[in-house]
Design a protein around this motif. Structure first.
Motif, PDB file in Angstrom:
ATOM      1  N   LYS A 243       0.856  -1.186   0.000  1.00 15.74           N
ATOM      2  CA  LYS A 243       0.000   0.000   0.000  1.00 15.74           C
ATOM      3  C   LYS A 243       0.894   1.238   0.000  1.00 15.74           C
ATOM      4  O   LYS A 243       1.890   1.298   0.699  1.00 15.74           O
ATOM      5  CB  LYS A 243      -0.900   0.011   1.221  1.00 15.74           C
ATOM      6  CG  LYS A 243      -1.859  -1.167   1.249  1.00 15.74           C
ATOM      7  CD  LYS A 243      -3.181  -0.769   1.818  1.00 15.74           C
ATOM      8  CE  LYS A 243      -4.123  -1.941   1.906  1.00 15.74           C
ATOM      9  NZ  LYS A 243      -4.624  -2.398   0.647  1.00 15.74           N
ATOM     10  N   GLY A 244       0.511   2.219  -0.791  1.00 13.18           N
ATOM     11  CA  GLY A 244       1.229   3.483  -0.856  1.00 13.18           C
ATOM     12  C   GLY A 244       0.242   4.624  -0.752  1.00 13.18           C
ATOM     13  O   GLY A 244      -0.963   4.421  -0.583  1.00 13.18           O
ATOM     14  N   ARG A 245       0.757   5.816  -0.868  1.00 11.56           N
ATOM     15  CA  ARG A 245      -0.099   6.980  -0.760  1.00 11.56           C
ATOM     16  C   ARG A 245       0.232   7.944  -1.893  1.00 11.56           C
ATOM     17  O   ARG A 245       1.391   8.224  -2.156  1.00 11.56           O
ATOM     18  CB  ARG A 245       0.145   7.646   0.598  1.00 11.56           C
ATOM     19  CG  ARG A 245      -0.903   8.662   0.955  1.00 11.56           C
ATOM     20  CD  ARG A 245      -0.857   9.034   2.427  1.00 11.56           C
ATOM     21  NE  ARG A 245      -1.105   7.925   3.345  1.00 11.56           N
ATOM     22  CZ  ARG A 245      -2.297   7.478   3.684  1.00 11.56           C
ATOM     23  NH1 ARG A 245      -3.380   8.002   3.158  1.00 11.56           N
ATOM     24  NH2 ARG A 245      -2.427   6.497   4.546  1.00 11.56           N
ATOM     25  N   ASN A 246      -0.798   8.423  -2.561  1.00 13.82           N
ATOM     26  CA  ASN A 246      -0.627   9.418  -3.611  1.00 13.82           C
ATOM     27  C   ASN A 246      -0.261  10.736  -2.929  1.00 13.82           C
ATOM     28  O   ASN A 246      -1.042  11.263  -2.145  1.00 13.82           O
ATOM     29  CB  ASN A 246      -1.930   9.562  -4.409  1.00 13.82           C
ATOM     30  CG  ASN A 246      -1.801  10.552  -5.536  1.00 13.82           C
ATOM     31  OD1 ASN A 246      -1.008  11.485  -5.476  1.00 13.82           O
ATOM     32  ND2 ASN A 246      -2.606  10.359  -6.565  1.00 13.82           N
ATOM     33  N   PRO A 247       0.923  11.283  -3.202  1.00  6.40           N
ATOM     34  CA  PRO A 247       1.347  12.496  -2.507  1.00  6.40           C
ATOM     35  C   PRO A 247       0.498  13.730  -2.833  1.00  6.40           C
ATOM     36  O   PRO A 247       0.414  14.652  -2.030  1.00  6.40           O
ATOM     37  CB  PRO A 247       2.794  12.695  -2.952  1.00  6.40           C
ATOM     38  CG  PRO A 247       2.967  11.867  -4.157  1.00  6.40           C
ATOM     39  CD  PRO A 247       1.939  10.789  -4.109  1.00  6.40           C
ATOM     40  N   GLN A 248      -0.143  13.751  -3.995  1.00  8.66           N
ATOM     41  CA  GLN A 248      -0.956  14.915  -4.364  1.00  8.66           C
ATOM     42  C   GLN A 248      -2.315  14.906  -3.674  1.00  8.66           C
ATOM     43  O   GLN A 248      -2.786  15.934  -3.215  1.00  8.66           O
ATOM     44  CB  GLN A 248      -1.145  14.974  -5.882  1.00  8.66           C
ATOM     45  CG  GLN A 248       0.145  15.298  -6.603  1.00  8.66           C
ATOM     46  CD  GLN A 248      -0.043  15.343  -8.100  1.00  8.66           C
ATOM     47  OE1 GLN A 248      -0.898  14.656  -8.653  1.00  8.66           O
ATOM     48  NE2 GLN A 248       0.763  16.152  -8.773  1.00  8.66           N
ATOM     49  N   THR A 249      -2.942  13.716  -3.619  1.00  8.48           N
ATOM     50  CA  THR A 249      -4.291  13.658  -3.068  1.00  8.48           C
ATOM     51  C   THR A 249      -4.335  13.066  -1.665  1.00  8.48           C
ATOM     52  O   THR A 249      -5.315  13.239  -0.949  1.00  8.48           O
ATOM     53  CB  THR A 249      -5.207  12.805  -3.964  1.00  8.48           C
ATOM     54  OG1 THR A 249      -4.727  11.453  -3.959  1.00  8.48           O
ATOM     55  CG2 THR A 249      -5.243  13.347  -5.382  1.00  8.48           C
ATOM     56  N   GLY A 250      -3.284  12.341  -1.286  1.00  8.92           N
ATOM     57  CA  GLY A 250      -3.261  11.695   0.018  1.00  8.92           C
ATOM     58  C   GLY A 250      -4.038  10.395   0.053  1.00  8.92           C
ATOM     59  O   GLY A 250      -4.084   9.724   1.084  1.00  8.92           O
ATOM     60  N   SER A 251      -4.653  10.019  -1.069  1.00 13.32           N
ATOM     61  CA  SER A 251      -5.437   8.787  -1.083  1.00 13.32           C
ATOM     62  C   SER A 251      -4.516   7.568  -1.140  1.00 13.32           C
ATOM     63  O   SER A 251      -3.410   7.616  -1.681  1.00 13.32           O
ATOM     64  CB  SER A 251      -6.390   8.775  -2.276  1.00 13.32           C
ATOM     65  OG  SER A 251      -5.665   8.806  -3.484  1.00 13.32           O
ATOM     66  N   GLU A 252      -4.997   6.469  -0.576  1.00 12.35           N
ATOM     67  CA  GLU A 252      -4.219   5.242  -0.543  1.00 12.35           C
ATOM     68  C   GLU A 252      -4.323   4.542  -1.893  1.00 12.35           C
ATOM     69  O   GLU A 252      -5.393   4.469  -2.486  1.00 12.35           O
ATOM     70  CB  GLU A 252      -4.765   4.339   0.568  1.00 12.35           C
ATOM     71  CG  GLU A 252      -3.767   3.326   1.041  1.00 12.35           C
ATOM     72  CD  GLU A 252      -4.238   2.602   2.281  1.00 12.35           C
ATOM     73  OE1 GLU A 252      -4.972   1.614   2.116  1.00 12.35           O
ATOM     74  OE2 GLU A 252      -3.885   3.041   3.391  1.00 12.35           O
TER      75      GLU A 252
END
Length: 96
Positions: free
Chosen positions: A61-70
């Motif tokens: 699992k990672g996180r989109n740095p622009q939206t913060g969504s997983e």
């Protein structure tokens, strides 16, 4: 900072007495042999230079740095390089 290109390698091999055409064939053959090993998940160990290793990374699992969504980061193979002790010493003994 300059980069070493494939053409630079060919010229370096040619400086040892081969023609440019022969040198290009040698460089291509080395790269082709290494690529085939990587495709089969084999390591490439060059004594005095280093060790190339194909590693399997599992999905995570990672996180989109622009939206913060997983997001799900897919599993993949990655190529790593560990320089030999001699190469590390040679690099670190060079003065800038």
């Amino acid at each position: 900072m300059a980069s070493l290109t494939k053409n630079d390698l060919i010229n370096g091999v040619a400086a040892h007495g081969l023609s440019k055409r022969q040198s290009a064939a040698v460089v291509e053959a080395v790269f082709d042999t290494m690529l085939k090993a990587f495709e089969q998940s084999n390591d490439v160990k060059i004594v005095g230079f280093g060790h190339f290793r194909v590693r399997q990374k599992s999905s995570r699992k990672g996180r989109n740095p622009q939206t913060g969504s997983e997001i799900e980061i897919t599993a993949r193979r990655v190529l790593t390089f560990k320089p030999s002790k001699g190469l590390k010493q040679r690099i670190n003994s060079q003065s800038d």
